[in-house]
Design a protein around this motif. Sequence first.
Motif, mmCIF file in Angstrom:
data_model
loop_
_atom_site.group_PDB
_atom_site.id
_atom_site.type_symbol
_atom_site.label_atom_id
_atom_site.label_comp_id
_atom_site.label_asym_id
_atom_site.label_seq_id
_atom_site.Cartn_x
_atom_site.Cartn_y
_atom_site.Cartn_z
ATOM 1 N N GLN A 45 19.003 -45.275 -23.108
ATOM 2 C CA GLN A 45 18.457 -44.148 -22.346
ATOM 3 C C GLN A 45 18.156 -42.998 -23.302
ATOM 4 O O GLN A 45 19.024 -42.559 -24.048
ATOM 5 N N THR A 73 16.764 -39.100 -23.324
ATOM 6 C CA THR A 73 16.566 -37.972 -22.417
ATOM 7 C C THR A 73 15.502 -37.027 -22.968
ATOM 8 O O THR A 73 15.468 -36.743 -24.169
ATOM 9 N N PRO A 133 13.396 -32.578 -16.316
ATOM 10 C CA PRO A 133 14.056 -33.614 -17.111
ATOM 11 C C PRO A 133 13.427 -34.990 -16.896
ATOM 12 O O PRO A 133 12.955 -35.311 -15.800
ATOM 13 N N LYS A 154 14.126 -39.212 -17.845
ATOM 14 C CA LYS A 154 14.958 -40.271 -18.404
ATOM 15 C C LYS A 154 14.046 -41.423 -18.814
ATOM 16 O O LYS A 154 13.444 -42.074 -17.969
ATOM 17 N N LEU A 182 18.414 -30.129 -17.982
ATOM 18 C CA LEU A 182 19.407 -30.885 -17.209
ATOM 19 C C LEU A 182 20.325 -29.950 -16.436
ATOM 20 O O LEU A 182 20.678 -30.219 -15.282
#
Length: 267
Positions: free
Chosen positions: A48, A50, A115, A117, A170
Amino acid sequence: MDRLRLSLCLAVLMTTSMPASASSSVWADSEGGRVRLVTTGIPDASGQLTGALHIELKPGWKTYWRDPGASGVPPQIDVTKAINVAKAELSYPAPGRHDDGYGGWAGYDHTVALPIKFTLAKPQENAVIDAGVFLGICQTICIPLQAQLKVDPAEDAGNAEDAQLVQAALASLPQKSTDAFGAKTLSGEKDKLVVEATAPAEAKSIDLFVAGEQGYLFGAPTRAEQDGKVVFSIPILGRPGKAAEGHGLPYTLTTSSGAVEGLLPYP
């Protein structure tokens, strides 16, 4: 913004192809602002990565939430051209309500970072993000901004400024809803979604935003007090042609004490 006016603005739509540049892309400019992609530069062990879609607005300009209403343009990101990126998922800070004289909609009247992902297809390998982004930036008219933004996160992994911006994005997200601070559906009419909101006692200016996904389309909510509780009645303007797939309708409940988000069952 109505779709006719939006279509008329397509003549000024810009398509930009930007070179890969460190853990953030260069800016793509529009009349009402500019946009770029920023990442932390370092994926975690599960693959992952970000990042954030950084939307910088000029004074008096606005952009849309995930559900901008019947005629708006929600932010979109397409990573089909990216290398080693399986998918990208946007998240959204709490929006505000706006009315341009043509109708009400949900969005932001200030610079905002959404944000993202990114899920890597192969967690142990490098990724190059080549993302097509599309969003509406609006004043009295809505100008669609389309750009192809490229980022090679490995070029500047650990960039402190980029990481700080992503962490701030975030931190701006609503908290997860709880029984003490959240929303639940009540029995209602077929053409209305009735939702009871629960918030801290000191909370003021309570508002509810429900995202019409999976083919649902909602009108503006009406707020009322019933037996000491805050209840929202939301017109259902459209339904999917088949059973919705997923876990429910995303909602954001905003108050003067903060905001929470969760899911409501499909009506």
